[in-house]
Design a protein around this motif. Structure first.
Motif, PDB file in Angstrom:
ATOM      1  N   ASN A 136      32.654  23.317  55.951  1.00  0.00           N
ATOM      2  CA  ASN A 136      31.634  22.727  56.834  1.00  0.00           C
ATOM      3  C   ASN A 136      31.047  23.826  57.910  1.00  0.00           C
ATOM      4  O   ASN A 136      30.154  23.496  58.858  1.00  0.00           O
ATOM      5  CB  ASN A 136      32.271  21.618  57.654  1.00  0.00           C
ATOM      6  CG  ASN A 136      32.468  20.296  56.794  1.00  0.00           C
ATOM      7  OD1 ASN A 136      31.778  19.845  56.032  1.00  0.00           O
ATOM      8  ND2 ASN A 136      33.862  19.920  56.992  1.00  0.00           N
ATOM      9  N   ASN A 137      31.070  24.998  57.487  1.00  0.00           N
ATOM     10  CA  ASN A 137      30.393  25.989  58.122  1.00  0.00           C
ATOM     11  C   ASN A 137      29.040  25.849  58.007  1.00  0.00           C
ATOM     12  O   ASN A 137      28.363  25.574  57.151  1.00  0.00           O
ATOM     13  CB  ASN A 137      30.940  27.533  58.104  1.00  0.00           C
ATOM     14  CG  ASN A 137      30.455  28.026  56.706  1.00  0.00           C
ATOM     15  OD1 ASN A 137      29.339  28.245  56.586  1.00  0.00           O
ATOM     16  ND2 ASN A 137      31.553  28.341  55.702  1.00  0.00           N
ATOM     17  N   ILE A 138      28.174  26.477  59.121  1.00  0.00           N
ATOM     18  CA  ILE A 138      26.749  26.317  58.819  1.00  0.00           C
ATOM     19  C   ILE A 138      26.091  26.693  57.364  1.00  0.00           C
ATOM     20  O   ILE A 138      25.212  26.224  56.883  1.00  0.00           O
ATOM     21  CB  ILE A 138      25.841  26.671  60.079  1.00  0.00           C
ATOM     22  CG1 ILE A 138      24.469  26.244  59.766  1.00  0.00           C
ATOM     23  CG2 ILE A 138      26.104  28.184  60.052  1.00  0.00           C
ATOM     24  CD1 ILE A 138      23.598  26.088  61.190  1.00  0.00           C
ATOM     25  N   PHE A 139      26.796  27.903  57.088  1.00  0.00           N
ATOM     26  CA  PHE A 139      26.085  28.378  55.687  1.00  0.00           C
ATOM     27  C   PHE A 139      26.408  27.481  54.637  1.00  0.00           C
ATOM     28  O   PHE A 139      25.728  27.561  53.524  1.00  0.00           O
ATOM     29  CB  PHE A 139      26.448  29.755  55.590  1.00  0.00           C
ATOM     30  CG  PHE A 139      25.772  30.827  56.688  1.00  0.00           C
ATOM     31  CD1 PHE A 139      24.697  30.652  57.344  1.00  0.00           C
ATOM     32  CD2 PHE A 139      26.415  32.077  56.783  1.00  0.00           C
ATOM     33  CE1 PHE A 139      24.373  31.255  58.494  1.00  0.00           C
ATOM     34  CE2 PHE A 139      25.662  33.020  57.627  1.00  0.00           C
ATOM     35  CZ  PHE A 139      24.738  32.437  58.558  1.00  0.00           C
ATOM     36  N   ALA A 140      27.627  27.091  54.476  1.00  0.00           N
ATOM     37  CA  ALA A 140      28.202  26.248  53.431  1.00  0.00           C
ATOM     38  C   ALA A 140      27.231  24.996  53.376  1.00  0.00           C
ATOM     39  O   ALA A 140      26.524  24.370  52.325  1.00  0.00           O
ATOM     40  CB  ALA A 140      29.543  25.840  53.406  1.00  0.00           C
ATOM     41  N   ARG A 141      26.692  24.325  54.501  1.00  0.00           N
ATOM     42  CA  ARG A 141      25.840  23.402  54.782  1.00  0.00           C
ATOM     43  C   ARG A 141      24.334  23.551  54.421  1.00  0.00           C
ATOM     44  O   ARG A 141      24.058  22.820  53.454  1.00  0.00           O
ATOM     45  CB  ARG A 141      26.118  22.624  56.259  1.00  0.00           C
ATOM     46  CG  ARG A 141      27.322  22.325  56.288  1.00  0.00           C
ATOM     47  CD  ARG A 141      27.668  21.581  57.716  1.00  0.00           C
ATOM     48  NE  ARG A 141      26.698  20.403  57.782  1.00  0.00           N
ATOM     49  CZ  ARG A 141      26.192  19.757  58.796  1.00  0.00           C
ATOM     50  NH1 ARG A 141      26.350  20.473  60.030  1.00  0.00           N
ATOM     51  NH2 ARG A 141      25.534  18.735  58.821  1.00  0.00           N
ATOM     52  N   ILE A 142      24.150  24.803  54.615  1.00  0.00           N
ATOM     53  CA  ILE A 142      22.777  25.257  54.120  1.00  0.00           C
ATOM     54  C   ILE A 142      22.666  25.376  52.494  1.00  0.00           C
ATOM     55  O   ILE A 142      21.747  24.892  51.895  1.00  0.00           O
ATOM     56  CB  ILE A 142      22.314  26.779  54.688  1.00  0.00           C
ATOM     57  CG1 ILE A 142      21.882  26.374  56.118  1.00  0.00           C
ATOM     58  CG2 ILE A 142      21.151  27.193  53.930  1.00  0.00           C
ATOM     59  CD1 ILE A 142      21.541  27.754  56.831  1.00  0.00           C
ATOM     60  N   LEU A 143      23.671  25.665  51.999  1.00  0.00           N
ATOM     61  CA  LEU A 143      23.641  26.252  50.412  1.00  0.00           C
ATOM     62  C   LEU A 143      23.860  24.430  49.798  1.00  0.00           C
ATOM     63  O   LEU A 143      23.295  24.343  48.515  1.00  0.00           O
ATOM     64  CB  LEU A 143      25.102  26.757  49.907  1.00  0.00           C
ATOM     65  CG  LEU A 143      25.044  28.300  50.162  1.00  0.00           C
ATOM     66  CD1 LEU A 143      26.549  28.981  49.880  1.00  0.00           C
ATOM     67  CD2 LEU A 143      24.003  28.953  49.279  1.00  0.00           C
ATOM     68  N   ARG A 144      24.264  23.633  50.424  1.00  0.00           N
ATOM     69  CA  ARG A 144      24.472  22.151  49.832  1.00  0.00           C
ATOM     70  C   ARG A 144      23.197  21.386  50.134  1.00  0.00           C
ATOM     71  O   ARG A 144      22.939  20.391  49.677  1.00  0.00           O
ATOM     72  CB  ARG A 144      25.616  21.588  50.667  1.00  0.00           C
ATOM     73  CG  ARG A 144      27.050  21.970  49.932  1.00  0.00           C
ATOM     74  CD  ARG A 144      27.994  20.991  50.364  1.00  0.00           C
ATOM     75  NE  ARG A 144      28.386  20.796  51.809  1.00  0.00           N
ATOM     76  CZ  ARG A 144      29.175  21.340  52.294  1.00  0.00           C
ATOM     77  NH1 ARG A 144      29.891  22.280  52.100  1.00  0.00           N
ATOM     78  NH2 ARG A 144      29.147  21.083  53.814  1.00  0.00           N
ATOM     79  N   GLY A 145      22.355  22.041  50.960  1.00  0.00           N
ATOM     80  CA  GLY A 145      20.977  21.461  51.403  1.00  0.00           C
ATOM     81  C   GLY A 145      20.970  20.489  52.595  1.00  0.00           C
ATOM     82  O   GLY A 145      20.096  19.885  52.752  1.00  0.00           O
ATOM     83  N   GLU A 146      22.044  20.512  53.181  1.00  0.00           N
ATOM     84  CA  GLU A 146      22.252  19.356  54.374  1.00  0.00           C
ATOM     85  C   GLU A 146      21.621  19.756  55.428  1.00  0.00           C
ATOM     86  O   GLU A 146      21.291  19.121  56.258  1.00  0.00           O
ATOM     87  CB  GLU A 146      23.794  19.354  54.667  1.00  0.00           C
ATOM     88  CG  GLU A 146      24.714  18.859  53.589  1.00  0.00           C
ATOM     89  CD  GLU A 146      26.135  18.702  53.618  1.00  0.00           C
ATOM     90  OE1 GLU A 146      26.984  18.485  52.624  1.00  0.00           O
ATOM     91  OE2 GLU A 146      26.679  19.295  54.806  1.00  0.00           O
ATOM     92  N   ILE A 147      21.319  21.331  55.534  1.00  0.00           N
ATOM     93  CA  ILE A 147      20.721  21.845  56.780  1.00  0.00           C
ATOM     94  C   ILE A 147      19.686  22.674  56.258  1.00  0.00           C
ATOM     95  O   ILE A 147      19.811  23.604  55.274  1.00  0.00           O
ATOM     96  CB  ILE A 147      21.582  22.736  57.812  1.00  0.00           C
ATOM     97  CG1 ILE A 147      22.780  21.746  58.136  1.00  0.00           C
ATOM     98  CG2 ILE A 147      20.826  23.487  58.775  1.00  0.00           C
ATOM     99  CD1 ILE A 147      23.729  22.668  58.809  1.00  0.00           C
ATOM    100  N   PRO A 148      18.233  22.485  56.795  1.00  0.00           N
ATOM    101  CA  PRO A 148      17.154  23.370  56.241  1.00  0.00           C
ATOM    102  C   PRO A 148      17.470  24.695  56.475  1.00  0.00           C
ATOM    103  O   PRO A 148      17.829  25.183  57.512  1.00  0.00           O
ATOM    104  CB  PRO A 148      15.978  22.605  56.830  1.00  0.00           C
ATOM    105  CG  PRO A 148      16.411  21.878  58.213  1.00  0.00           C
ATOM    106  CD  PRO A 148      17.963  21.634  57.824  1.00  0.00           C
ATOM    107  N   ALA A 149      16.725  25.598  55.652  1.00  0.00           N
ATOM    108  CA  ALA A 149      16.495  27.063  56.195  1.00  0.00           C
ATOM    109  C   ALA A 149      15.224  27.365  55.586  1.00  0.00           C
ATOM    110  O   ALA A 149      14.727  27.041  54.627  1.00  0.00           O
ATOM    111  CB  ALA A 149      17.780  27.882  55.463  1.00  0.00           C
TER     112      ALA A 149
END
Length: 127
Positions: free
Chosen positions: A12-25
């Motif tokens: 659930n670290n922020i980069f894992a969440r970015i990779l899953r598309g849960e957080i925009p980047a």
């Protein structure tokens, strides 16, 4: 599961969440091996993060546990990002922190690419 410093990878670290598309980047580059995006708190005019597509905490973890194809593909992606951003002529810095003493803020391997101005010495000389 990757482990660094005795701790398992945090899914659930922020980069894992970015990779899953849960957080925009703000994407700069993506392929099968890596995802690159602009840092939300840039420390230079150009500040891009490149992360491998996989659960790796540090460079030691990554090089010990990732496939040869992923290791090679990740480093090729870092070079491709620098080329695509036109950083070759004026230069750039690549930095990867690992662990508490290096001030690693997210427990997912990431490489910072800094550019766009003279960056000064790599480390402060005070001890």
């Amino acid at each position: 599961m990757s482990v660094a410093n005795g701790s398992p990878y945090d899914e659930n670290n922020i980069f894992a969440r970015i990779l899953r598309g849960e957080i925009p980047a703000k994407k700069v580059y993506e392929d099968d091996y890596a995802f690159a995006f602009h840092d939300i708190n840039p420390q230079a005019p150009v500040h891009v993060l490149v992360i491998p597509k996989g659960p790796y905490v540090s460079m030691a973890d990554f090089t010990a546990n990732a496939s040869d194809a992923l290791v090679s593909g990740f480093f090729r992606a870092v070079g491709e990002v620098a080329r695509q951003l036109g950083l070759e002529e004026d230069g750039y810095r690549i930095l990867a922190n690992a662990g508490i003493n290096s001030h690693q803020e997210v427990p997912h391997l990431h490489v910072h690419i800094f550019a766009g101005r003279p960056l000064g010495p790599m480390l402060s000389r005070g001890m």
